[in-house]
Write a protein that holds these residues in place. Structure first.
Motif, mmCIF file in Angstrom:
data_model
loop_
_atom_site.group_PDB
_atom_site.id
_atom_site.type_symbol
_atom_site.label_atom_id
_atom_site.label_comp_id
_atom_site.label_asym_id
_atom_site.label_seq_id
_atom_site.Cartn_x
_atom_site.Cartn_y
_atom_site.Cartn_z
ATOM 1 N N THR A 93 -19.043 38.555 -41.695
ATOM 2 C CA THR A 93 -19.198 38.233 -43.125
ATOM 3 C C THR A 93 -20.249 37.162 -43.374
ATOM 4 O OG1 THR A 93 -17.512 36.483 -43.105
ATOM 5 C CG2 THR A 93 -16.754 38.746 -43.441
ATOM 6 N N VAL A 94 -20.787 36.553 -42.314
ATOM 7 C CA VAL A 94 -21.727 35.441 -42.486
ATOM 8 C C VAL A 94 -23.080 35.952 -42.990
ATOM 9 C CG1 VAL A 94 -22.980 33.600 -41.308
ATOM 10 C CG2 VAL A 94 -20.607 34.083 -40.711
ATOM 11 N N ILE B 87 -16.727 30.120 -51.169
ATOM 12 C CA ILE B 87 -17.457 30.611 -50.002
ATOM 13 C C ILE B 87 -17.343 29.633 -48.834
ATOM 14 C CG2 ILE B 87 -19.772 31.150 -49.109
ATOM 15 C CD1 ILE B 87 -20.484 32.133 -51.912
ATOM 16 N N PHE B 88 -17.273 28.353 -49.132
ATOM 17 C CA PHE B 88 -17.289 27.295 -48.129
ATOM 18 C C PHE B 88 -16.242 27.480 -47.026
ATOM 19 C CE2 PHE B 88 -16.630 22.669 -46.997
ATOM 20 C CZ PHE B 88 -17.844 22.512 -46.356
ATOM 21 N N PRO B 89 -14.955 27.690 -47.360
ATOM 22 C CA PRO B 89 -13.961 27.851 -46.290
ATOM 23 C C PRO B 89 -14.165 29.109 -45.454
ATOM 24 C CG PRO B 89 -12.959 28.298 -48.412
ATOM 25 C CD PRO B 89 -14.318 27.712 -48.686
ATOM 26 N N VAL B 90 -14.760 30.146 -46.053
ATOM 27 C CA VAL B 90 -15.031 31.371 -45.302
ATOM 28 C C VAL B 90 -16.068 31.092 -44.218
ATOM 29 C CG1 VAL B 90 -15.867 33.746 -45.435
ATOM 30 C CG2 VAL B 90 -14.465 32.822 -47.276
ATOM 31 N N LEU B 91 -17.103 30.335 -44.574
ATOM 32 C CA LEU B 91 -18.136 29.990 -43.599
ATOM 33 C C LEU B 91 -17.568 29.097 -42.492
ATOM 34 C CD1 LEU B 91 -21.207 29.289 -45.930
ATOM 35 C CD2 LEU B 91 -20.780 31.289 -44.501
ATOM 36 N N ILE B 92 -16.712 28.152 -42.873
ATOM 37 C CA ILE B 92 -16.091 27.295 -41.857
ATOM 38 C C ILE B 92 -15.244 28.141 -40.909
ATOM 39 C CG2 ILE B 92 -14.324 25.528 -41.493
ATOM 40 C CD1 ILE B 92 -15.412 24.034 -43.868
ATOM 41 N N ALA B 93 -14.452 29.052 -41.487
ATOM 42 C CA ALA B 93 -13.600 29.911 -40.656
ATOM 43 C C ALA B 93 -14.426 30.762 -39.700
ATOM 44 C CB ALA B 93 -12.741 30.805 -41.548
ATOM 45 N N GLN C 268 -9.534 29.680 -51.645
ATOM 46 C CA GLN C 268 -10.348 30.614 -52.423
ATOM 47 C C GLN C 268 -9.741 30.874 -53.796
ATOM 48 O OE1 GLN C 268 -10.775 33.986 -49.653
ATOM 49 N NE2 GLN C 268 -12.960 33.607 -49.690
ATOM 50 N N GLU C 269 -8.447 31.094 -53.825
ATOM 51 C CA GLU C 269 -7.780 31.365 -55.094
ATOM 52 C C GLU C 269 -7.924 30.184 -56.060
ATOM 53 O OE1 GLU C 269 -3.333 32.614 -56.789
ATOM 54 O OE2 GLU C 269 -3.651 32.268 -54.654
ATOM 55 N N ALA C 270 -7.747 28.972 -55.538
ATOM 56 C CA ALA C 270 -7.862 27.785 -56.379
ATOM 57 C C ALA C 270 -9.293 27.593 -56.884
ATOM 58 C CB ALA C 270 -7.407 26.553 -55.604
ATOM 59 N N ALA C 271 -10.279 27.824 -56.015
ATOM 60 C CA ALA C 271 -11.680 27.624 -56.389
ATOM 61 C C ALA C 271 -12.149 28.667 -57.392
ATOM 62 C CB ALA C 271 -12.554 27.655 -55.132
#
Length: 402
Positions: free
Chosen positions: A292-293, A159-165, A146-149
């Protein structure tokens, strides 16, 4: 939301999930059933977003997770820990497999990496990097991505890694449950053939050494005080090393070492009054991300999510299966070790226990099966989610937006 009502709803969900798991002999694990209920509940707004937080279990789980990890360490002997080097190798192979297969997916569906200036529009390989970090890791990996993106203005990639998690447990739990049932059935046959010994039977062959912990600390508050001190020291070491030595990895090692030196008895938290509630609270941590989804986010990123999960799981099965086979593990056990990258602790513990209870027909059989599976799964979760994935994610996150 009213705290008592929230607590009662969470307990109702877990009661139903536990009942379904027992009725299906763990074919549908309690974690999977609870994940589905919470996912639908949050997605349809039947459950308010603050349900878990209002129940106070989410906060309690965050506090006591280190306690449970120290406890798990006391269940593993030094000899057992040394024997699990193969599990560590399979776990590392898993993260490599996820990375290789997702990079292949990026070239197939996204045309590889394209050159040019960034103006807030992401490309396929950015999702690949985000997918590798989140599929193989936990909260820390997600935060790194998230920080890098966000640093290069790529909100959708953040948002992508949050949804995967949030979604990976829905996939990882049932897959692991099915595979562990196969391994548990095989181990039951090994036990009945006399080739597998229950941990309790092995322990009975030698004189149990008394704990060196003073008697006045053997009460519920005294035990929690001592274990809490160990967790605090683990946190201090984590902070002094800037997270290189992760809190939970240090806590696990302390648990193993303190048992080996005889200060902690095996299963240090067994029998204390607070243990049951502590276990329930850490289970709730699994479902936190589901609140959070948002349906719109899932719809917008449905295709990248599908590709990430299909190719990621293929990488897990291929690399973990081959590595495990070469090291003498069965293919089901190897793939189960690899799948721990999708959820980590406490799923590693709960699914192992459910598989053993589903296959074993006597307490001795259950103990023998659990003793063969649980140490591998616990150490696998740390080798993938807590160690390897954090290192890999830290190395590749800078490639986002480059």
């Amino acid at each position: 939301m009213n705290a008592v009502l929230a607590f009662a709803i969470v307990m109702a969900v877990w009661t139903v999930s536990d009942w379904v798991a027992k009725k299906t002999q763990s074919l549908l694990s309690s974690l999977f059933v609870a994940s589905i209920i919470f996912f639908i509940g949050f997605l349809t707004d039947i459950f308010p977003d603050d349900l878990l937080a209002s129940s106070s279990l989410l906060g309690l789980g965050g506090v006591v997770v280190g306690f449970i990890i120290v406890h798990l360490g006391t269940l593993i002997s030094i000899d057992e820990f040394k024997r699990q080097w193969k599990t560590l190798v399979v776990g590392i192979s898993t993260v490599v497999g996820i990375g290789v297969l997702l990079y292949i997916a990026g070239f197939i569906f996204g045309g590889g990496r394209r050159q040019g200036a960034y103006d807030g529009v992401s490309q396929a390989m950015d999702y690949v990097v985000a997918g590798i970090g989140s599929l193989s890791g936990g909260t820390i990996s997600v935060l790194i991505i998230q920080e890098a993106a966000l640093g290069v203005g790529l909100t959708s990639v953040a948002i992508f890694p949050v949804l995967i998690a949030a979604l990976q447990g829905l996939i990882g739990f049932p897959l692991t449950s099915i595979i562990l049932r196969q391994e548990a059935a095989r181990l039951k046959g090994e036990y009945r053939a006399g080739r597998l010994e229950a941990p309790a039977a092995a322990a009975a062959t030698k004189e149990a050494a008394p704990s060196k912990m003073p008697a006045f600390l053997s009460t519920t508050p005294g035990t929690l005080l001592v274990v809490g001190a160990v967790v605090l020291i683990s946190i201090l070491i984590n902070n002094l090393t800037n997270g290189i030595l992760n809190t939970f990895v240090v806590a696990l090692i302390f648990g193993i070492a303190l048992r080996a030196f005889g200060f902690f008895k095996p299963g240090i938290l067994n029998g204390i009054d607070a243990y049951g509630l502590m276990m329930l609270s850490i289970m709730i941590l699994v479902f936190g991300p589901l609140a959070t989804v948002q349906p719109a986010d899932v719809a917008a990123l449905a295709v990248p999510l599908l590709i990430a999960f299909v190719f990621g799981i293929a990488g897990i099965a291929l690399f973990a299966g081959i590595a495990g086979k070469l090291l003498g593990y069965t293919v089901p056990m190897s793939i189960a070790i690899g799948l721990t990258s999708l959820y980590g602790f406490p799923g590693t513990m709960i699914l192992s226990q459910e598989a053993a209870k589903g296959a074993g027909e006597t307490p001795e059989e259950v103990a023998a099966i659990e003793g063969a599976i649980l140490p591998k799964m616990i150490i696998a979760g740390f080798s993938t989610v807590t160690i390897t994935s954090v290192i890999v994610t830290g190395l590749i996150a800078a490639r986002i937006g480059s």
